[in-house]
Motif scaffolding. Structure first.
Motif, PDB file in Angstrom:
ATOM      1  N   LEU A  18       0.858  -1.186   0.000  1.00 50.49           N
ATOM      2  CA  LEU A  18       0.000   0.000   0.000  1.00 50.49           C
ATOM      3  C   LEU A  18       0.894   1.237   0.000  1.00 50.49           C
ATOM      4  O   LEU A  18       1.900   1.270   0.702  1.00 50.49           O
ATOM      5  N   LEU A  32       1.203   4.681   1.279  1.00 53.75           N
ATOM      6  CA  LEU A  32       0.628   5.650   2.225  1.00 53.75           C
ATOM      7  C   LEU A  32       1.132   7.057   1.960  1.00 53.75           C
ATOM      8  O   LEU A  32       0.413   8.031   2.164  1.00 53.75           O
ATOM      9  N   PHE A  33       2.390   7.134   1.544  1.00 54.69           N
ATOM     10  CA  PHE A  33       3.012   8.443   1.333  1.00 54.69           C
ATOM     11  C   PHE A  33       3.633   8.476  -0.063  1.00 54.69           C
ATOM     12  O   PHE A  33       4.801   8.130  -0.227  1.00 54.69           O
ATOM     13  N   GLY A  84       5.639   9.209  -3.251  1.00 52.52           N
ATOM     14  CA  GLY A  84       6.889   9.959  -3.432  1.00 52.52           C
ATOM     15  C   GLY A  84       7.898   9.725  -2.324  1.00 52.52           C
ATOM     16  O   GLY A  84       9.007  10.248  -2.363  1.00 52.52           O
ATOM     17  N   MET A  85       7.520   8.977  -1.310  1.00 54.28           N
ATOM     18  CA  MET A  85       8.425   8.706  -0.189  1.00 54.28           C
ATOM     19  C   MET A  85       8.806   7.227  -0.176  1.00 54.28           C
ATOM     20  O   MET A  85       7.996   6.372  -0.539  1.00 54.28           O
ATOM     21  N   HIS A  86      10.009   6.972   0.306  1.00 51.94           N
ATOM     22  CA  HIS A  86      10.385   5.581   0.559  1.00 51.94           C
ATOM     23  C   HIS A  86       9.933   5.253   1.970  1.00 51.94           C
ATOM     24  O   HIS A  86      10.261   5.968   2.916  1.00 51.94           O
ATOM     25  N   GLU A  87       9.137   4.184   2.133  1.00 51.56           N
ATOM     26  CA  GLU A  87       8.578   3.857   3.445  1.00 51.56           C
ATOM     27  C   GLU A  87       9.201   2.580   3.988  1.00 51.56           C
ATOM     28  O   GLU A  87       9.446   1.649   3.225  1.00 51.56           O
TER      29      GLU A  87
END
Lengths: 244, 407
Positions: free
Chosen positions: B336, B338-339, B341-344
């Protein structure tokens, strides 16, 4: 003259009552707060419980909120693929700028929760005060809510459990997630994660009533720019973030 | 139709009893697996808190989708008035019921609390697509049972058309409901598309007809009843049309997603670098389930051979299972976002591809569902008159004339 005396007496009397009220009222209010909601009293929609996370204050190495949640709710802290995690620390790195952010992620207690929409039996439900919960008695364990949650906030219990907290009943074969410490909130207390964060000196999690204009959370939300995660979905989350 | 004689199969041969015994064995394995999963919890499956729907759902959703497709043969006869299909209709209804029963059994036994299945029928949240499906499934059983009754009971024949229309509409709603289980999941990149409902309907036509063709050919060859080329070749042409339409929908679905930048991640995962999911998509769903059967069915000589038509039908079914695996498991394996453009990253496996390895019990539960459908179909044709005595070309021509066939 007598008229003037009377009005002076009235004035003095009124002032005395008012002063006494002012002196006593906060105490009465505090007692009321400490007692929270009476068990027979229904949750009120005049309240919207929520949390504000200030990611600027959240320390990337700290997991006190996670530990506190596990202790409070009787979770084992199992981080295997089948373990339940009600709150987790998510580390973010902006792929263009490299900016790193750390934040706690949990059930966002949406005003329009997709988990409640998809639940066939109504086991997933939202209380009048905005807390999203699972009724463990009518959950059939279909996991459709886990599929629907945009925040990966829900866990399915894969095996039998022991050593539960009596305030937080859990059981094999049903779905669970952050309850916003509803058992504490109903007693007028704050959530375990917010309490632990304050204790650790970070103060990154603020719990309170989003509907009360005088609450600290409302003041902060109306003063600073805050964000909802996946705001594009229009779910009106009860957990807001500052600094992302 | 009235002059075509329907008769039960004798069902006393060693082969018949062996078939029932083999199917029964798999039913037992399936039920045993369900009991094992219920005792120990889903910890004994390959399912996790990242991939919460596993192999049982692959089989269950396939069977449910194929069930509505199997009814299509009957619908072509009574709704669209193609007389050649009328003698084929009762078997079509029986298979629809059998496949749905198999699929629902698997779905029910995979619940975390199968002991609470009664709650699914006493507590309803009418906003839930799942709750709609509970009604759609029970309604389907009732309408198809009534439909079979109007076909088998001569006095009720006058109602066949109207009940058939109801069944046809109902089956479209049912598969819309099944596709929408995924289509309405707005948060997941792999789903969140209204196209899933019509795509599932088109796929159901192909899967159901493939099952129908196999059962028809097997039943007639094992009972030594004549089955003419006219019926088989007409059905195989129809199968080819449905396969083509399915491929078209798959192409449109992915092309649309490729146009949306936010869906690039999931598209490259399924189409290019998703490992097992990419392989199952291209080799399983597209090649084995689509292109190869099309080539065989349109081939001037292979396309006329019963064995090759049977092989094509098996391929369509295997491709269908691959499609369900890619859709259901692949859709969950992709994390999924969630953010954007960010690496999660997190202890809860945010931002990573989720692994899934089906365990033996959950696979056996799924196969058990197929076996349940098989037992119902095999038993059904023995106790009731589902199959015409003969589907010889002469019988077909004599009853309906060549004019009807040339349409």
């Amino acid at each position: 003259m007598s008229c003037a005396n009377k009005s002076r007496r009235e004035f003095l009397g009124t002032t005395a009552v008012a002063t006494a009220s002012l002196a006593v009222a906060p105490g009465v209010m505090l007692i009321d707060m400490a007692h929270g909601r009476a068990p027979e009293e229904a949750a009120s929609s005049s309240v919207r419980w929520g949390m504000l996370v200030d990611t600027n204050k959240c320390d990337s190495g700290c997991t006190d909120c996670v530990t506190a949640c596990n202790t409070e709710n009787g979770l084992s802290g199992d981080t295997s693929e089948t373990g339940s995690q009600w709150i987790r620390k998510v580390e973010l790195k902006d792929m263009r700028t490299g900016k790193a952010t750390s934040l706690p992620m949990m059930c966002q207690h949406c005003a329009e929760p997709p988990c409640v929409d998809v639940c066939p039996t109504g086991a997933s439900f939202k209380r009048a005060d905005g807390i999203v919960l699972v009724d463990k008695h009518i959950c059939i364990g279909c996991r459709y809510c886990v599929m629907a949650c945009p925040y990966k906030a829900r866990s399915f219990i894969h095996e039998a459990l022991a050593d539960q907290n009596p305030d937080v009943p859990r059981g094999k074969g049903v779905v669970e997630s952050c309850t916003m410490c509803v058992h504490r909130v109903d007693k007028g207390q704050t959530t375990a994660c917010a309490e632990a964060c304050t204790k650790a000196g970070h103060d990154a999690i603020l719990f309170g009533d989003l509907n009360d204009a005088n609450s600290e959370i409302s003041k902060r939300v109306s003063t600073f720019a805050t964000k909802q995660v996946r705001a594009d979905l229009g779910l009106n989350t009860g957990v807001r973030y500052q600094g992302i | 139709m009235s002059s075509i004689a329907f008769r039960q199969i004798e069902g006393r041969s060693a082969g018949y009893y062996m078939l029932l015994a083999a199917l029964g064995l798999f039913v037992l394995f399936g039920l045993g697996s369900a009991y094992y999963m219920e005792e120990h919890g889903h910890i004994v499956t390959g399912m996790t808190n990242q991939v919460v729907w596993g192999m049982p759902h692959v089989f269950a959703v396939f069977l449910i989708v194929a069930a509505s497709g199997a009814l299509n043969v009957a619908s072509i006869g009574s709704v669209f008035g193609k007389t050649m299909y009328k003698p084929l209709a009762p078997l079509s209804g029986l298979l629809a019921i059998a496949l749905l029963a198999g699929g629902l059994t698997v779905l029910m036994l995979d619940l975390g609390r199968p002991d609470r299945v009664i709650i699914a029928m006493t507590y309803y949240n009418f906003k839930s697509v799942f709750a709609w499906n509970v009604f759609l499934y029970t309604g389907f059983f009732t309408i198809v049972a009534a439909y079979i009754w109007t076909m088998m009971e001569r006095r009720m024949n006058v109602f066949t058309k109207s009940v058939g229309v109801a069944a046809f509409i109902w089956r479209l709603l049912l598969t819309t409901g099944t596709g929408s289980i995924f289509g309405f999941l707005v948060a997941r990149q792999a789903y969140d598309s209204a196209l899933l409902a019509p795509m599932f309907i088109i796929m159901s036509f192909a899967y159901g007809l493939a099952v129908y063709l196999l059962v028809l050919m097997a039943a007639y060859s094992h009972t030594n009843r004549p089955l003419g080329d006219k019926v088989v070749l007409r059905l195989k042409k129809l199968l080819a049309v449905f396969i083509s339409a399915s491929l078209y929908f798959v192409a449109v679905f992915h092309m649309t997603n490729l146009y949306f930048a936010k869906k690039h991640g999931i598209e490259s995962f399924i189409l290019v670098n998703g490992g097992i999911y990419t392989q199952l998509f291209w080799i399983g769903q597209i090649l084995i389930g689509g292109i190869l059967p099309l080539v065989i069915l349109f081939h001037p000589t292979l396309g006329k051979s019963r064995s090759w038509i049977a092989i094509s039908s098996v391929m369509v079914i295997l491709g269908g299972l691959a499609q369900m695996y890619v859709t259901i498991i692949g859709g969950q394996a992709f994390p999924l976002e969630l953010f954007p453009g960010m690496h999660e990253s997190s202890s809860f496996y945010d931002g990573v591809i989720h692994g899934y390895h089906a365990s033996l019990p959950e696979t056996m539960l799924g196969i058990g569902g197929i076996a349940i459908a098989g037992v119902i179909a095999a038993f059904g044709i023995k106790v009731l008159r589902f199959l015409p005595d003969s589907l010889d070309d002469k019988v077909i021509d004599a009853n309906h004339g060549s004019k009807a066939l040339s349409k």
